[in-house]
Design a protein around this motif. Structure first.
Motif, short mmCIF file in Angstrom:
data_model
loop_
_atom_site.label_atom_id
_atom_site.label_comp_id
_atom_site.label_asym_id
_atom_site.label_seq_id
_atom_site.Cartn_x
_atom_site.Cartn_y
_atom_site.Cartn_z
N ALA A 108 0.80 -1.22 0.00
CA ALA A 108 0.00 0.00 0.00
C ALA A 108 0.83 1.27 0.00
O ALA A 108 0.38 2.31 0.44
CB ALA A 108 -0.93 -0.01 1.20
N LEU A 109 2.06 1.18 -0.45
CA LEU A 109 2.85 2.40 -0.53
C LEU A 109 3.75 2.33 -1.74
O LEU A 109 4.10 1.26 -2.21
CB LEU A 109 3.67 2.62 0.75
CG LEU A 109 4.60 1.47 1.14
CD1 LEU A 109 6.04 1.86 0.94
CD2 LEU A 109 4.32 1.10 2.57
N GLN A 110 4.07 3.47 -2.24
CA GLN A 110 5.05 3.55 -3.32
C GLN A 110 6.15 4.50 -2.89
O GLN A 110 7.14 4.08 -2.33
CB GLN A 110 4.38 3.95 -4.63
CG GLN A 110 3.60 2.79 -5.21
CD GLN A 110 3.02 3.07 -6.57
OE1 GLN A 110 3.39 4.02 -7.25
NE2 GLN A 110 2.09 2.25 -6.98
N CYS A 111 5.94 5.80 -3.07
CA CYS A 111 7.01 6.72 -2.67
C CYS A 111 7.10 6.85 -1.15
O CYS A 111 8.14 7.14 -0.61
CB CYS A 111 6.84 8.08 -3.32
SG CYS A 111 5.67 9.18 -2.51
N GLY A 112 5.99 6.61 -0.44
CA GLY A 112 5.98 6.64 1.02
C GLY A 112 5.72 7.99 1.64
O GLY A 112 5.61 8.07 2.86
N PHE A 113 5.61 9.04 0.85
CA PHE A 113 5.44 10.37 1.44
C PHE A 113 4.12 10.49 2.19
O PHE A 113 4.09 11.04 3.30
CB PHE A 113 5.55 11.46 0.37
CG PHE A 113 5.71 12.82 0.97
CD1 PHE A 113 6.94 13.24 1.44
CD2 PHE A 113 4.63 13.66 1.10
CE1 PHE A 113 7.10 14.49 2.04
CE2 PHE A 113 4.77 14.91 1.70
CZ PHE A 113 6.01 15.31 2.16
N CYS A 114 3.05 9.98 1.66
CA CYS A 114 1.74 10.09 2.30
C CYS A 114 1.52 9.02 3.36
O CYS A 114 0.60 9.12 4.17
CB CYS A 114 0.62 9.99 1.26
SG CYS A 114 0.43 8.32 0.54
N THR A 115 2.36 7.99 3.38
CA THR A 115 2.13 6.80 4.19
C THR A 115 1.94 7.08 5.68
O THR A 115 0.99 6.55 6.28
CB THR A 115 3.24 5.77 3.95
OG1 THR A 115 3.30 5.48 2.55
CG2 THR A 115 2.98 4.49 4.72
N PRO A 116 2.77 7.88 6.35
CA PRO A 116 2.54 8.10 7.78
C PRO A 116 1.15 8.68 8.08
O PRO A 116 0.46 8.20 8.99
CB PRO A 116 3.65 9.08 8.18
CG PRO A 116 4.73 8.82 7.19
CD PRO A 116 4.02 8.52 5.90
N GLY A 117 0.74 9.67 7.32
CA GLY A 117 -0.59 10.25 7.52
C GLY A 117 -1.69 9.26 7.23
O GLY A 117 -2.70 9.19 7.96
N MET A 118 -1.53 8.48 6.16
CA MET A 118 -2.52 7.44 5.82
C MET A 118 -2.63 6.41 6.95
O MET A 118 -3.72 6.00 7.33
CB MET A 118 -2.12 6.72 4.53
CG MET A 118 -2.26 7.52 3.29
SD MET A 118 -3.97 7.52 2.73
CE MET A 118 -3.74 8.33 1.15
N MET A 119 -1.47 6.02 7.49
CA MET A 119 -1.49 5.01 8.56
C MET A 119 -2.19 5.52 9.81
O MET A 119 -2.95 4.79 10.44
CB MET A 119 -0.06 4.58 8.91
CG MET A 119 0.56 3.67 7.91
SD MET A 119 2.18 3.14 8.52
CE MET A 119 2.63 2.00 7.23
N LEU A 120 -1.95 6.77 10.16
CA LEU A 120 -2.57 7.31 11.38
C LEU A 120 -4.07 7.51 11.20
O LEU A 120 -4.85 7.21 12.11
CB LEU A 120 -1.85 8.57 11.81
CG LEU A 120 -0.45 8.25 12.37
CD1 LEU A 120 0.44 9.46 12.35
CD2 LEU A 120 -0.54 7.64 13.74
N ALA A 121 -4.49 7.98 10.03
CA ALA A 121 -5.93 8.09 9.77
C ALA A 121 -6.57 6.69 9.79
O ALA A 121 -7.67 6.51 10.30
CB ALA A 121 -6.17 8.79 8.43
#
Length: 187
Positions: A108-121
């Motif tokens: 569920a990640l590619q570049c990873g930039f959005c990943t922390p916010g996505m994980m917390l939401a």
């Protein structure tokens, strides 16, 4: 309430005590300092990303008393006396949170930039809704933008995490010696 402490370059600093990832931290900050900057520069928690400074992208999402907030438009002084959870507080390298596992398992990640916010939401959703539908997941992540994946694997990851969390919670109920994963963001 924050207490004025000292002045730096003519700006009055305020002492703020906030619990970050379960650890009480007291820092002196300018009243205009954003929570995202406190986390990144002040506390070295660089998992909180800054993408837009306007709450549009969600890369800076953290949990504030268990609720997802955009830390790029929240003042650090507003966190006084509250619990803030960043991506660094979800799990450990040896024991991932189910949301982190889901993102890994479902690619569920590619570049990873959005990943922390996505994980917390996602963590906030799974904490309050043990059995979310695909529509629930898409709604909960509506304030988080990903410019790489098209969201399908992110949605699958959150559904995977919810299923894993239900299994862990069920095992814990059946056998009190089973320890549920660490959850700093219980709603």
């Amino acid at each position: 309430m924050s207490i004025p402490m000292s002045k730096e370059d003519g700006v009055e600093l305020r002492r703020v005590t906030v619990s970050v990832n379960g650890e009480s931290r007291t820092v002196e900050v300018e009243p205009r300092l954003l929570l995202a900057h406190l986390l990144r520069q002040g506390l070295g928690l660089t998992g909180t990303h800054i993408g837009c400074d306007t709450t549009n992208c969600g890369a800076c999402t953290v949990l504030y008393d268990g609720e997802p907030v955009k830390s790029c438009t929240m003042l650090a002084v507003q966190a006084e006396g509250h619990e803030v959870t960043t991506v660094e507080g979800l799990g450990t390298p040896s024991e991932l949170d189910p949301v982190q596992e889901g993102f890994k398992e479902e690619h569920a990640l590619q570049c990873g930039f959005c990943t922390p916010g996505m994980m917390l939401a996602s963590k906030a959703l799974v904490s309050r809704n043990a059995n979310p539908s695909e529509e629930d997941v898409r709604w909960a992540l509506g304030g988080n933008l990903c410019r790489c994946t098209g969201y399908q694997n992110i949605v699958k990851a959150v559904l995977w995490a919810a299923e894993k969390q239900r299994a862990v919670d069920g095992a814990a109920e059946a056998d009190p010696t089973v320890t549920a994963p660490r959850s700093d963001a219980t709603l």
